[in-house]
Motif scaffolding. Structure first.
Motif, PDB file in Angstrom:
ATOM      1  N   ALA A  30       0.839  -1.197   0.000  1.00  7.23           N
ATOM      2  CA  ALA A  30       0.000   0.000   0.000  1.00  7.23           C
ATOM      3  C   ALA A  30       0.877   1.253   0.000  1.00  7.23           C
ATOM      4  CB  ALA A  30      -0.914  -0.005   1.223  1.00  7.23           C
ATOM      5  N   SER A  31       0.425   2.262  -0.758  1.00  7.68           N
ATOM      6  CA  SER A  31       1.147   3.531  -0.818  1.00  7.68           C
ATOM      7  C   SER A  31       0.141   4.662  -0.994  1.00  7.68           C
ATOM      8  CB  SER A  31       2.139   3.528  -1.985  1.00  7.68           C
ATOM      9  OG  SER A  31       1.472   3.778  -3.209  1.00  7.68           O
ATOM     10  N   LEU A  32       0.657   5.890  -1.011  1.00  4.51           N
ATOM     11  CA  LEU A  32      -0.206   7.047  -1.241  1.00  4.51           C
ATOM     12  C   LEU A  32      -0.783   7.046  -2.646  1.00  4.51           C
ATOM     13  CD1 LEU A  32       1.904   9.831   0.527  1.00  4.51           C
ATOM     14  CD2 LEU A  32      -0.059   8.556   1.432  1.00  4.51           C
ATOM     15  N   ASP A  33      -0.183   6.269  -3.528  1.00  2.95           N
ATOM     16  CA  ASP A  33      -0.664   6.149  -4.908  1.00  2.95           C
ATOM     17  C   ASP A  33      -1.546   4.915  -5.106  1.00  2.95           C
ATOM     18  OD1 ASP A  33       0.787   8.436  -5.734  1.00  2.95           O
ATOM     19  OD2 ASP A  33       2.613   7.234  -5.858  1.00  2.95           O
ATOM     20  N   GLY A  34      -2.075   4.357  -4.034  1.00  5.56           N
ATOM     21  CA  GLY A  34      -2.888   3.147  -4.110  1.00  5.56           C
ATOM     22  C   GLY A  34      -2.067   1.937  -3.724  1.00  5.56           C
ATOM     23  N   TYR A  35      -1.243   1.471  -4.642  1.00  4.61           N
ATOM     24  CA  TYR A  35      -0.261   0.437  -4.304  1.00  4.61           C
ATOM     25  C   TYR A  35       0.874   0.499  -5.317  1.00  4.61           C
ATOM     26  CZ  TYR A  35      -1.801  -2.682  -8.114  1.00  4.61           C
ATOM     27  OH  TYR A  35      -2.094  -3.231  -9.350  1.00  4.61           O
ATOM     28  N   ILE A  36       2.033   0.045  -4.882  1.00  4.84           N
ATOM     29  CA  ILE A  36       3.207  -0.014  -5.739  1.00  4.84           C
ATOM     30  C   ILE A  36       3.858  -1.377  -5.556  1.00  4.84           C
ATOM     31  CG2 ILE A  36       3.656   2.467  -5.634  1.00  4.84           C
ATOM     32  CD1 ILE A  36       5.815   1.832  -3.515  1.00  4.84           C
ATOM     33  N   TYR A  37       4.859  -1.662  -6.370  1.00  7.31           N
ATOM     34  CA  TYR A  37       5.650  -2.881  -6.200  1.00  7.31           C
ATOM     35  C   TYR A  37       7.024  -2.524  -5.644  1.00  7.31           C
ATOM     36  CZ  TYR A  37       2.694  -6.560  -8.035  1.00  7.31           C
ATOM     37  OH  TYR A  37       1.697  -7.492  -8.174  1.00  7.31           O
ATOM     38  N   VAL A  38       7.508  -3.360  -4.730  1.00  2.00           N
ATOM     39  CA  VAL A  38       8.811  -3.113  -4.102  1.00  2.00           C
ATOM     40  C   VAL A  38       9.668  -4.370  -4.149  1.00  2.00           C
ATOM     41  CG1 VAL A  38       7.874  -1.358  -2.548  1.00  2.00           C
ATOM     42  CG2 VAL A  38       7.985  -3.743  -1.775  1.00  2.00           C
ATOM     43  N   SER A  39      10.964  -4.153  -4.046  1.00  2.00           N
ATOM     44  CA  SER A  39      11.933  -5.236  -3.883  1.00  2.00           C
ATOM     45  C   SER A  39      13.123  -4.668  -3.117  1.00  2.00           C
ATOM     46  CB  SER A  39      12.363  -5.802  -5.237  1.00  2.00           C
ATOM     47  OG  SER A  39      13.146  -6.966  -5.074  1.00  2.00           O
ATOM     48  N   THR A  40      14.165  -5.477  -2.957  1.00  2.00           N
ATOM     49  CA  THR A  40      15.350  -5.027  -2.219  1.00  2.00           C
ATOM     50  C   THR A  40      16.613  -5.464  -2.954  1.00  2.00           C
ATOM     51  OG1 THR A  40      15.731  -7.003  -0.853  1.00  2.00           O
ATOM     52  CG2 THR A  40      14.052  -5.444  -0.094  1.00  2.00           C
ATOM     53  N   ASP A  41      17.720  -4.809  -2.612  1.00  2.00           N
ATOM     54  CA  ASP A  41      19.013  -5.195  -3.202  1.00  2.00           C
ATOM     55  C   ASP A  41      19.305  -6.670  -2.944  1.00  2.00           C
ATOM     56  OD1 ASP A  41      19.653  -2.685  -4.241  1.00  2.00           O
ATOM     57  OD2 ASP A  41      20.515  -2.005  -2.351  1.00  2.00           O
ATOM     58  N   SER A  68       9.895  -6.680 -17.306  1.00  2.00           N
ATOM     59  CA  SER A  68       9.740  -7.121 -18.696  1.00  2.00           C
ATOM     60  C   SER A  68       8.302  -7.561 -18.958  1.00  2.00           C
ATOM     61  CB  SER A  68      10.689  -8.285 -18.984  1.00  2.00           C
ATOM     62  OG  SER A  68      10.275  -9.434 -18.258  1.00  2.00           O
ATOM     63  N   ASP A  69       7.954  -7.658 -20.206  1.00  2.00           N
ATOM     64  CA  ASP A  69       6.609  -8.104 -20.577  1.00  2.00           C
ATOM     65  C   ASP A  69       6.337  -9.526 -20.093  1.00  2.00           C
ATOM     66  OD1 ASP A  69       5.990  -5.721 -21.799  1.00  2.00           O
ATOM     67  OD2 ASP A  69       6.534  -6.388 -23.814  1.00  2.00           O
ATOM     68  N   SER A  70       7.371 -10.384 -20.096  1.00  2.00           N
ATOM     69  CA  SER A  70       7.171 -11.768 -19.661  1.00  2.00           C
ATOM     70  C   SER A  70       6.761 -11.843 -18.197  1.00  2.00           C
ATOM     71  CB  SER A  70       8.443 -12.592 -19.892  1.00  2.00           C
ATOM     72  OG  SER A  70       9.534 -12.075 -19.138  1.00  2.00           O
ATOM     73  N   VAL A  71       7.253 -10.911 -17.382  1.00  2.00           N
ATOM     74  CA  VAL A  71       6.861 -10.870 -15.974  1.00  2.00           C
ATOM     75  C   VAL A  71       5.482 -10.242 -15.821  1.00  2.00           C
ATOM     76  CG1 VAL A  71       7.427  -9.955 -13.684  1.00  2.00           C
ATOM     77  CG2 VAL A  71       9.250 -10.801 -15.175  1.00  2.00           C
ATOM     78  N   LYS A  72       5.239  -9.131 -16.526  1.00  2.00           N
ATOM     79  CA  LYS A  72       3.959  -8.418 -16.390  1.00  2.00           C
ATOM     80  C   LYS A  72       2.783  -9.274 -16.853  1.00  2.00           C
ATOM     81  CE  LYS A  72       5.499  -4.784 -18.590  1.00  2.00           C
ATOM     82  NZ  LYS A  72       5.553  -3.461 -19.250  1.00  2.00           N
ATOM     83  N   LYS A  73       3.025 -10.189 -17.781  1.00  2.00           N
ATOM     84  CA  LYS A  73       1.950 -11.041 -18.285  1.00  2.00           C
ATOM     85  C   LYS A  73       1.520 -12.110 -17.286  1.00  2.00           C
ATOM     86  CE  LYS A  73       3.046 -10.523 -23.198  1.00  2.00           C
ATOM     87  NZ  LYS A  73       3.600 -11.193 -24.413  1.00  2.00           N
ATOM     88  N   LEU A  74       2.274 -12.263 -16.200  1.00  2.91           N
ATOM     89  CA  LEU A  74       1.914 -13.273 -15.199  1.00  2.91           C
ATOM     90  C   LEU A  74       0.587 -12.981 -14.531  1.00  2.91           C
ATOM     91  CD1 LEU A  74       5.356 -13.823 -13.411  1.00  2.91           C
ATOM     92  CD2 LEU A  74       4.138 -15.507 -14.795  1.00  2.91           C
ATOM     93  N   GLY A  75       0.291 -11.690 -14.276  1.00  2.60           N
ATOM     94  CA  GLY A  75      -0.934 -11.350 -13.558  1.00  2.60           C
ATOM     95  C   GLY A  75      -1.339  -9.913 -13.779  1.00  2.60           C
ATOM     96  N   SER A  76      -2.613  -9.639 -13.598  1.00  6.91           N
ATOM     97  CA  SER A  76      -3.150  -8.321 -13.923  1.00  6.91           C
ATOM     98  C   SER A  76      -2.788  -7.247 -12.898  1.00  6.91           C
ATOM     99  CB  SER A  76      -4.677  -8.402 -14.052  1.00  6.91           C
ATOM    100  OG  SER A  76      -5.261  -8.876 -12.853  1.00  6.91           O
ATOM    101  N   LEU A  77      -2.359  -7.629 -11.688  1.00  9.99           N
ATOM    102  CA  LEU A  77      -1.996  -6.625 -10.680  1.00  9.99           C
ATOM    103  C   LEU A  77      -0.603  -6.040 -10.889  1.00  9.99           C
ATOM    104  CD1 LEU A  77      -3.300  -8.154  -7.308  1.00  9.99           C
ATOM    105  CD2 LEU A  77      -4.316  -6.309  -8.652  1.00  9.99           C
ATOM    106  N   ILE A  78       0.237  -6.735 -11.633  1.00  8.02           N
ATOM    107  CA  ILE A  78       1.646  -6.348 -11.736  1.00  8.02           C
ATOM    108  C   ILE A  78       1.787  -5.021 -12.484  1.00  8.02           C
ATOM    109  CG2 ILE A  78       3.925  -7.023 -12.577  1.00  8.02           C
ATOM    110  CD1 ILE A  78       3.023  -9.925 -12.365  1.00  8.02           C
ATOM    111  N   LYS A  79       2.561  -4.116 -11.900  1.00 16.22           N
ATOM    112  CA  LYS A  79       2.809  -2.805 -12.502  1.00 16.22           C
ATOM    113  C   LYS A  79       4.179  -2.783 -13.189  1.00 16.22           C
ATOM    114  CE  LYS A  79      -0.224   0.003  -9.651  1.00 16.22           C
ATOM    115  NZ  LYS A  79      -0.391   1.284  -8.930  1.00 16.22           N
ATOM    116  N   ASP A  80       4.352  -1.795 -14.061  1.00 17.75           N
ATOM    117  CA  ASP A  80       5.615  -1.665 -14.803  1.00 17.75           C
ATOM    118  C   ASP A  80       6.798  -1.434 -13.875  1.00 17.75           C
ATOM    119  OD1 ASP A  80       4.192  -1.913 -17.122  1.00 17.75           O
ATOM    120  OD2 ASP A  80       4.264   0.194 -17.666  1.00 17.75           O
TER     121      ASP A  80
END
Length: 264
Positions: free
Chosen positions: A92-103, A153-165
């Motif tokens: 959850a974020s101020l923009d609705g939701y975002i995707y996160v990861s770590t080093d 990549s497109d191959s990752v984004k095609k996995l599910g409709s929630l995934i953002k760029d």
């Protein structure tokens, strides 16, 4: 190096793969690695893949994953399964939701990709590209600046409709805290049928719907008697499991743990 398959997975529903009871606020936490990040151990992932395949081709399942525990004759399966690493999390974020990861998680991803013999076909660009030096974003922990951002990549984004760029990547000093903030804790209860009083109260930990995982399956090129007569093990395996929907963890009766996998 033997033939290796990249596995991408997408959580269609929240996922709980437990490590048993533990002291603390969460009675049934998610499996963790030595650093404290959520992980699906190879043994858990292998068991689900084998169970899924057993319903489609019993002989192929035993050829690839080995004998059943109750069988008298013991033999090794042909394939080796790595851990399944949750690497991109919605939060959850101020923009609705975002995707996160770590080093740390991206370094684990690089380690998995490094085992592929055909490096030209399995470059990191097939998963993501680095786009800038970081942005400040408002999440549950407050405003934090990411180390940099990724474009998936497109191959990752095609996995599910929630995934953002875009994915915001955080440094290791705050990365684990960010991931912890993305997890879902659900308190469950068992009531007495007659009195409706609580008999048992516990809290479970879930990865959120939309989480993206990465792992690998290695063909050890060994054989057993169940592999004899299977014309094309590679083709049969891909046809049965690529784009399959599986249940990770033991919560399918309450609609949890549904995951779609892509075998590359």
């Amino acid at each position: 190096m033997s033939k290796t398959y990249l596995v991408l997975a997408y959580a269609i529903t929240p996922v709980h793969v437990g490590m048993g009871r533990a002291p603390g606020v969460v009675d049934l936490p998610f499996q963790r690695d030595s650093i404290g990040y959520p992980i699906v151990y190879g043994s858990s992932f292998k068991g689900v893949l084998k169970s899924t395949l057993m319903g489609k081709n019993d002989k192929l399942a035993k050829c690839i994953f080995g004998a059943e525990p109750d069988e008298d004759e013991k033999y090794m399966g042909r394939f080796i399964i790595t851990d399944l690493i949750p690497v991109f999390y919605p939060i959850a974020s101020l923009d609705g939701y975002i995707y996160v990861s770590t080093d740390y998680l991206l370094r684990k991803t690089l380690d998995i990709l490094s085992i592929f013999k055909d490096t030209s076909a399995m470059k990191i660009e097939n998963i993501y590209t680095i786009t800038n030096h970081g942005e400040e974003i408002g999440i549950l922990l407050g405003k934090l600046k990411s180390s940099y951002t990724l474009t998936l990549s497109d191959s990752v984004k095609k996995l599910g409709s929630l995934i953002k760029d875009k994915v915001y990547v955080f440094s290791d000093d705050v990365g684990l805290q960010v991931v912890e903030s993305a997890l879902v804790r659900v308190t469950r209860n068992v009531l007495d049928d007659n009195t409706k009083k609580s008999q048992n109260l516990w809290t479970e930990e879930y990865l959120p719907q939309g989480t993206v995982f990465i792992g690998a399956i290695i063909d050890a090129e060994r054989t057993n008697e169940l592999c004899v007569g299977i014309k094309d093990i590679d083709k049969e395996f891909r046809e049965k499991l690529d784009n399959a929907a599986i249940f990770l963890g033991g919560k399918e009766t309450i609609g949890k743990g549904l995951v779609k996998i892509k075998v590359i």
